[in-house]
Write an enzyme that holds these catalytic residues in place. Structure first.
Site, short mmCIF file in Angstrom:
data_model
loop_
_atom_site.label_atom_id
_atom_site.label_comp_id
_atom_site.label_asym_id
_atom_site.label_seq_id
_atom_site.Cartn_x
_atom_site.Cartn_y
_atom_site.Cartn_z
N CYS A 118 55.67 41.25 38.04
CA CYS A 118 56.30 41.01 39.34
C CYS A 118 56.79 42.35 39.89
CB CYS A 118 57.41 39.98 39.16
SG CYS A 118 58.36 39.53 40.62
N ASP A 175 48.33 33.67 44.61
CA ASP A 175 49.60 34.38 44.82
C ASP A 175 49.77 34.73 46.30
OD1 ASP A 175 51.78 36.07 44.81
OD2 ASP A 175 51.08 37.30 43.15
N HIS A 207 51.43 33.57 41.47
CA HIS A 207 52.41 34.58 41.12
C HIS A 207 53.26 34.06 39.95
CE1 HIS A 207 54.74 38.20 42.08
NE2 HIS A 207 55.80 37.51 41.71
#
Length: 238
Positions: A118, A175, A207
């Site tokens: 991330c 994502d 994601h």
């Protein structure tokens, strides 16, 4: 495995490190940079997973400046609070502190990799631009191509051709924060880099697909990405 909490010395004070040493002689060392939720149980588990693959793993608390190290997955207000005082200089200072710790353990820079998730994926990419390490891996790194929710962390796309460290990017096509069109732009940019680079996309992954504590967890993509990551590290940490 030998597991220890260690203190890393940064330019902005001490930071917690979660160090996991494998049972045998390590094949290299890996800095683990957390998601926006911090150095929590999941990231500690990631460190143990890489140690299980034969690496000395060091999870780094990049949010020590805020006074808090973690935030819950369901409270974005607390997530935003973690980023108080954090910018690129601070992230690099934390990476440098981890590099120094691993050097004292006997791992020179070319034997050190960095893996981030991330926003930590962006940190890994930033380190690959500004530092010469053995290897870098970014899992769904946010704010690399376009501006994300953290104002101090600007996009890095224009610098992508200047990669100094071999870099692997792992993304999910579902994502929304890293849509395929942006991943393609990133691929075009890193194609001009002089070091080894690769981008892998997982069609059914979103994601956070590596995090088994989040709804987006995708076991198949997580396992495949881990195999890719270990192979990348083993090939480059020579």
């Amino acid at each position: 495995m030998n597991i220890n909490d260690v203190e890393l010395t940064t330019t902005d004070g001490p930071a917690r490190g979660y160090e996991v040493l494998p049972p045998g002689a390590p094949t290299g060392a890996v800095i683990i940079v957390p998601e926006a939720f911090g150095l929590n149980d999941h990231i500690e588990g990631v460190a143990r997973r890489f140690a299980g693959a034969g690496f000395a793993a060091l999870g780094v608390d990049i949010f020590h400046r805020s006074g808090n190290s973690t935030a819950p997955y369901d409270d974005f207000r607390k997530v935003m609070a973690l980023f108080e005082g954090l910018d690129d200089a601070g992230q690099l200072a934390d990476v440098d502190a981890a590099i120094a710790h691993l050097a004292a353990r006997g791992f020179p820079a070319h034997m050190v990799g960095i893996v981030g998730f991330c926003i930590g994926g962006r940190t890994a990419f930033l380190a690959a631009l500004r530092r010469s390490l053995g290897a870098a891996v970014s899992y769904y790194g946010g704010s690399i191509v376009s501006q994300g929710p953290f104002p101090a962390l600007l996009p890095l796309l224009e610098e992508a051709a200047g990669l100094a460290t071999p870099w692997l990017g792992l993304f999910g096509d579902l994502d929304k924060s890293n849509p395929p069109v942006e991943v393609e732009l990133l691929g075009e940019a890193v194609a001009r880099a002089s070091v080894d680079h690769e981008i892998v996309r997982y069609p059914d992954a979103d994601h956070g697909f590596n995090c088994d504590a989040r709804p987006a967890f995708n076991a198949e993509a997580s396992d495949a990405a881990f195999v890719r990551s270990v192979d990348w590290l083993q090939r480059h940490l020579q």
